[in-house]
Design a protein around this motif. Sequence first.
Motif, PDB file in Angstrom:
ATOM      1  N   ARG A  21      12.557   4.351  40.724  1.00 50.87           N
ATOM      2  CA  ARG A  21      12.108   5.506  39.950  1.00 50.87           C
ATOM      3  C   ARG A  21      10.877   6.150  40.605  1.00 50.87           C
ATOM      4  O   ARG A  21      10.793   7.372  40.726  1.00 50.87           O
ATOM      5  N   PHE A  22       9.935   5.336  41.030  1.00 55.81           N
ATOM      6  CA  PHE A  22       8.727   5.827  41.680  1.00 55.81           C
ATOM      7  C   PHE A  22       9.088   6.644  42.929  1.00 55.81           C
ATOM      8  O   PHE A  22       8.596   7.756  43.123  1.00 55.81           O
ATOM      9  N   LEU A  23       9.943   6.093  43.775  1.00 52.45           N
ATOM     10  CA  LEU A  23      10.310   6.782  45.011  1.00 52.45           C
ATOM     11  C   LEU A  23      11.175   8.010  44.740  1.00 52.45           C
ATOM     12  O   LEU A  23      11.020   9.036  45.414  1.00 52.45           O
ATOM     13  N   GLU A  24      12.063   7.931  43.771  1.00 52.64           N
ATOM     14  CA  GLU A  24      12.894   9.088  43.437  1.00 52.64           C
ATOM     15  C   GLU A  24      12.051  10.274  42.986  1.00 52.64           C
ATOM     16  O   GLU A  24      12.376  11.424  43.286  1.00 52.64           O
ATOM     17  N   ARG A  25      10.946  10.003  42.288  1.00 59.49           N
ATOM     18  CA  ARG A  25      10.057  11.089  41.836  1.00 59.49           C
ATOM     19  C   ARG A  25       9.471  11.878  42.997  1.00 59.49           C
ATOM     20  O   ARG A  25       9.076  13.030  42.815  1.00 59.49           O
ATOM     21  N   VAL A  26       9.388  11.268  44.166  1.00 59.68           N
ATOM     22  CA  VAL A  26       8.842  11.974  45.329  1.00 59.68           C
ATOM     23  C   VAL A  26       9.936  12.298  46.353  1.00 59.68           C
ATOM     24  O   VAL A  26       9.644  12.592  47.517  1.00 59.68           O
ATOM     25  N   GLY A  27      11.195  12.250  45.921  1.00 59.78           N
ATOM     26  CA  GLY A  27      12.302  12.671  46.768  1.00 59.78           C
ATOM     27  C   GLY A  27      12.787  11.651  47.776  1.00 59.78           C
ATOM     28  O   GLY A  27      13.390  12.007  48.788  1.00 59.78           O
ATOM     29  N   MET A  28      12.554  10.376  47.481  1.00 56.66           N
ATOM     30  CA  MET A  28      12.967   9.328  48.411  1.00 56.66           C
ATOM     31  C   MET A  28      13.943   8.361  47.757  1.00 56.66           C
ATOM     32  O   MET A  28      14.049   8.308  46.529  1.00 56.66           O
ATOM     33  N   ARG A  29      14.626   7.609  48.592  1.00 57.70           N
ATOM     34  CA  ARG A  29      15.546   6.567  48.136  1.00 57.70           C
ATOM     35  C   ARG A  29      14.946   5.207  48.486  1.00 57.70           C
ATOM     36  O   ARG A  29      14.172   5.084  49.419  1.00 57.70           O
ATOM     37  N   ALA A  49       7.309  -2.375  55.341  1.00 59.81           N
ATOM     38  CA  ALA A  49       8.352  -1.446  54.907  1.00 59.81           C
ATOM     39  C   ALA A  49       8.883  -0.638  56.089  1.00 59.81           C
ATOM     40  O   ALA A  49       8.181  -0.439  57.080  1.00 59.81           O
ATOM     41  N   GLY A  50      10.117  -0.180  55.953  1.00 63.92           N
ATOM     42  CA  GLY A  50      10.746   0.624  56.985  1.00 63.92           C
ATOM     43  C   GLY A  50      11.172   1.979  56.462  1.00 63.92           C
ATOM     44  O   GLY A  50      11.396   2.143  55.258  1.00 63.92           O
ATOM     45  N   LEU A  51      11.301   2.934  57.376  1.00 67.20           N
ATOM     46  CA  LEU A  51      11.715   4.290  57.030  1.00 67.20           C
ATOM     47  C   LEU A  51      12.816   4.765  57.961  1.00 67.20           C
ATOM     48  O   LEU A  51      12.687   4.676  59.185  1.00 67.20           O
ATOM     49  N   ILE A  52      13.866   5.277  57.365  1.00 70.47           N
ATOM     50  CA  ILE A  52      14.903   5.999  58.104  1.00 70.47           C
ATOM     51  C   ILE A  52      15.262   7.185  57.222  1.00 70.47           C
ATOM     52  O   ILE A  52      15.755   7.015  56.103  1.00 70.47           O
ATOM     53  N   GLY A  53      14.977   8.381  57.713  1.00 70.62           N
ATOM     54  CA  GLY A  53      15.166   9.572  56.893  1.00 70.62           C
ATOM     55  C   GLY A  53      14.339   9.450  55.619  1.00 70.62           C
ATOM     56  O   GLY A  53      13.174   9.064  55.671  1.00 70.62           O
ATOM     57  N   ASN A  54      14.962   9.748  54.476  1.00 72.35           N
ATOM     58  CA  ASN A  54      14.225   9.660  53.214  1.00 72.35           C
ATOM     59  C   ASN A  54      14.427   8.317  52.517  1.00 72.35           C
ATOM     60  O   ASN A  54      14.127   8.179  51.332  1.00 72.35           O
ATOM     61  N   THR A  55      14.894   7.325  53.260  1.00 72.26           N
ATOM     62  CA  THR A  55      15.136   6.001  52.678  1.00 72.26           C
ATOM     63  C   THR A  55      14.052   5.023  53.113  1.00 72.26           C
ATOM     64  O   THR A  55      13.774   4.883  54.308  1.00 72.26           O
ATOM     65  N   LEU A  56      13.459   4.379  52.126  1.00 68.51           N
ATOM     66  CA  LEU A  56      12.460   3.350  52.370  1.00 68.51           C
ATOM     67  C   LEU A  56      13.134   2.001  52.176  1.00 68.51           C
ATOM     68  O   LEU A  56      13.797   1.777  51.162  1.00 68.51           O
TER      69      LEU A  56
END
Length: 159
Positions: A21-29, A49-56
């Motif tokens: 929910r926290f990440l979805e509020r800022v446009g992330m998965r 943590a890792g990042l690929i596109g908008n996915t954490l």
Amino acid sequence: MTDQAESVATIAEFAESEIRRFLERVGMRYEAVEPGAEIPGSFWGDSEAGLIGNTLFARPDTPIHSMLHEACHYLCMDKERQQTLHTDAGGDYDEENAVCYLQLLLADRLPGYDRERCYRDMDAWGYSFRLGSARAWFEQDAEDARQWLEARGLLKLLH
């Protein structure tokens, strides 16, 4: 990793639904990673943590401050960098400072976490600030980071 760093708040201490929910509020998965597995898109490896596109991506032992930091990297980059993001968020010194500042502001938006805990976790993990601590930097030396965020309209994420 030091014994002190091992005491930082981790993903395991939070409900997965809250993280999502926290990440979805800022446009992330959010993509949960199994314990012990390599974290996709992690620049530093280990439990970071890792990042690929908008996915954490994160494991149960991923520090919350790491999740926040990587999410803030995503938020601070332009759309072109967001679309090609894979592992290395890049950015310059000013952006890195803005990321740390936004990370501390957003800590207050995650239920069960707050800026006070994030200060302690960042210090325990080894973030390095001229004034000796995350709190001292945030309160006395981070005006440039705040201005960077304001100039890009990123402080509106807090409303």
